[in-house]
Write a protein that holds these residues in place. Sequence first.
Motif, PDB file in Angstrom:
ATOM      1  N   TYR A   1     -63.445 -24.069  41.132  1.00 41.16           N
ATOM      2  CA  TYR A   1     -64.191 -22.987  40.482  1.00 41.16           C
ATOM      3  C   TYR A   1     -63.466 -21.715  40.812  1.00 41.16           C
ATOM      4  N   GLN A   2     -63.524 -20.649  39.769  1.00 45.17           N
ATOM      5  CA  GLN A   2     -63.133 -19.466  39.863  1.00 45.17           C
ATOM      6  C   GLN A   2     -64.365 -18.654  39.482  1.00 45.17           C
ATOM      7  N   ILE A   3     -64.905 -17.776  40.408  1.00 47.50           N
ATOM      8  CA  ILE A   3     -66.060 -16.672  40.100  1.00 47.50           C
ATOM      9  C   ILE A   3     -65.384 -15.572  40.056  1.00 47.50           C
ATOM     10  N   TYR A   4     -65.734 -14.649  39.070  1.00 44.02           N
ATOM     11  CA  TYR A   4     -65.098 -13.472  38.692  1.00 44.02           C
ATOM     12  C   TYR A   4     -65.998 -12.425  38.243  1.00 44.02           C
ATOM     13  N   VAL A   5     -65.996 -11.140  38.605  1.00 45.82           N
ATOM     14  CA  VAL A   5     -66.721  -9.959  38.146  1.00 45.82           C
ATOM     15  C   VAL A   5     -65.728  -8.964  37.737  1.00 45.82           C
TER      16      VAL A   5
ATOM     17  N   SER B   1     -60.180  -3.559  44.642  1.00 46.45           N
ATOM     18  CA  SER B   1     -59.840  -3.525  43.300  1.00 46.45           C
ATOM     19  C   SER B   1     -60.699  -4.050  42.281  1.00 46.45           C
ATOM     20  N   SER B   2     -60.308  -3.710  40.910  1.00 38.73           N
ATOM     21  CA  SER B   2     -61.073  -4.072  39.931  1.00 38.73           C
ATOM     22  C   SER B   2     -61.095  -5.714  39.654  1.00 38.73           C
ATOM     23  N   ALA B   3     -60.036  -6.323  40.032  1.00 43.41           N
ATOM     24  CA  ALA B   3     -59.925  -7.808  39.669  1.00 43.41           C
ATOM     25  C   ALA B   3     -60.405  -8.822  40.954  1.00 43.41           C
ATOM     26  N   VAL B   4     -61.783  -8.779  40.858  1.00 42.45           N
ATOM     27  CA  VAL B   4     -62.311  -9.681  42.023  1.00 42.45           C
ATOM     28  C   VAL B   4     -62.437 -11.135  41.696  1.00 42.45           C
TER      29      VAL B   4
END
Length: 686
Positions: A49-53, A97-100
């Motif tokens: 899974y990829q969790i992103y915010v 960074s903004s890419a979490v």
Amino acid sequence: MNLVLSNTPQYIQTVDFVRMQDWGWTSPVNELPKFSYTKGDRLPEVIPYQIYVRDIYMNSLLLGYSNLTLKATVIYETATQNWIILPQEIRERAINSSAVILDLALQPIVFSDLATGYHRAYIKFSIFATKSDVEEELTTYNFPVEFRVFDEGHFFYPHEFVLIKSPYQINFQNFFIKGNQWKVIVPKGIRVGNFNGEIIGLENGGTMIQGSGIAEFFFSLDYDTIMDILNQSPDLIMGIQVLYTHREYTIPVRIILSGDVYPNQLFFSVANGFTDGEKRVYINHQGTYSITRPSWLKIIKVSGSQRSILVSVISPDSFGTGVYQGDIKLRFTDKTISIPVTLNAYDGFNLGLKNDEIVFSKSMVPFEFYTDRTDTHIRLSLLLEGDATKSFRFEYEIPFFKKKAIYDISSMLSRMMMFDDFQMASYQKRSLNFLYLTVQEIKQGLPIREYRTSGIPIMKGLKPAIFSGQAILQGKGILSRFTKYGIGVVNVISKGGAFSYFIRKNNDIVREVEQENAAIATIYIHFKDFEVQPGDLIEFVLQAGTTTLEKVFSIVPDKGRSTMIFYENEYGLTSSIEMTGEVRIEREMSKRNEKNSVQDFLFTRSFNTAYEEKLWINTGYLFADQQVEIAELNAAVHAWFYQENERVDMVPVSKKQVKVDTEDFLLDYDLEFIINRKNHAQDYYF
């Protein structure tokens, strides 16, 4: 605090600061992790899974925050703990960074030791930041994980079906089964498709499928038949039976006659930081569509033969008390479908239930419900879940009287929570019973207020003193006396599913035990194993965090007679008491039946005599503390002792208890029991 989750600043009432990010996740199957596993089977594959915010970093800097850190912890909703292992890079990491994006791979390697049944948890992701030297939690996201363990050789999926007939289509659902010599009985109105084996028609119009090994097929609705059934019951629940050689399961099937979408409105409730989880809306209207939603909802599209959307509240701790309303809009090329959503945020009904603590049935207070409305009533639905094969579901309608409704479920829950007869030398139960509760205020057939709570661990009996989720369930603080040939019993509960204890003899530790995978344990202490002598003290010591809980046994001189009595205590577990007084058995003849017959000049005569045996026993001298044990014994459903390796069951007759007073702080009792041998209607397991 009242917050809004959105990419655009919006306000509900007073906002301490605006969260300007959007959590999300991806996976190959595009659904939340719900594992099913058969004991002895190969474990499921790793699922990534990829969790992103999004947008959290720059927007937080603009608001004056610094030192952003993500932390992840696992919150277990059932008693069994520590079956999810998070990698270090997920547990804590700096955000610069903004890419979490968080890579999370789930494989239930440690699940192989789990008990049969449901296990639920969620991974809580939290982002913290510093402002004016004060650390604040900016946002959280809960990633739920559900795991179900079946007995070896018993496996099927899914565990419930929703079959919908709409003006546009009849949906179907795939079904997977594994095991030896299984049968699937399908009721009338449901069709089986894509099955290569034998399908047998039943007299009632249903069908039976049987086989061995692995099979996969699908269920759908038989259009003509189901329409006749639905005309009588528009919202129908049926059951598909799954039969193995020694086990039987029922899969609930909900049959729905639907329009463009089902359901056509949604209700959520938020109370004390908890919400009632995601809800599914089935999409029957054909064609592509886009979605708009209120900022406090999260929506996941599910494609395939059965199209749907999964709707959930983004952050249940972000709402102040009140009612929030909005619409989900599904925009097709030919029409727009609106789904009204109502969210009730409140402190909850006065139920006295908390998800983070064990509830004891005899300590439950009656539920109280209040309303300012007229022409409404309470609908209370509860499910008590034990292991994979024992569950009890009830639904009640409760009227309001002068805007107040009261209902007590404690005695009913006590009757439902039946434990096995503990004849073994030790007893362990890996998980507790769990209570799932839904309370709705109903007006004209529709819920206008709703509260749910799930996975509350519950037991019989009165609530003991609990420290760090652990307790001695019977006899804490009581000094009991036994001879060196006696058997003491200690009942322990540990919400975490593991505990440690040691046994002291005259202040010297003689045994240490690390007990794993046992939420409830009945521990038998054979005093002769410790070479005790009269005058010795044996202490059972439970380590509960920084606190120790003790149960103390005093070894007294041997007597000419000794009888070990075991009985079921108020928790449904085994307790013991040693009696050293006189024993006598009386037999009372109660009925005599004779039968005389003549056949072929042969005369026969037979008779049957019914009788009742009673056991009178004197306890011998007991400590004053043990009055509690005598009272508990007399209140027990049943008791037993062993005679020449044969178990003799009996029932206490508390009305004929006689207490003999003494002047030396010792007591003795004359007690009466009705003996209930196996060949004379042994059936006292209520």
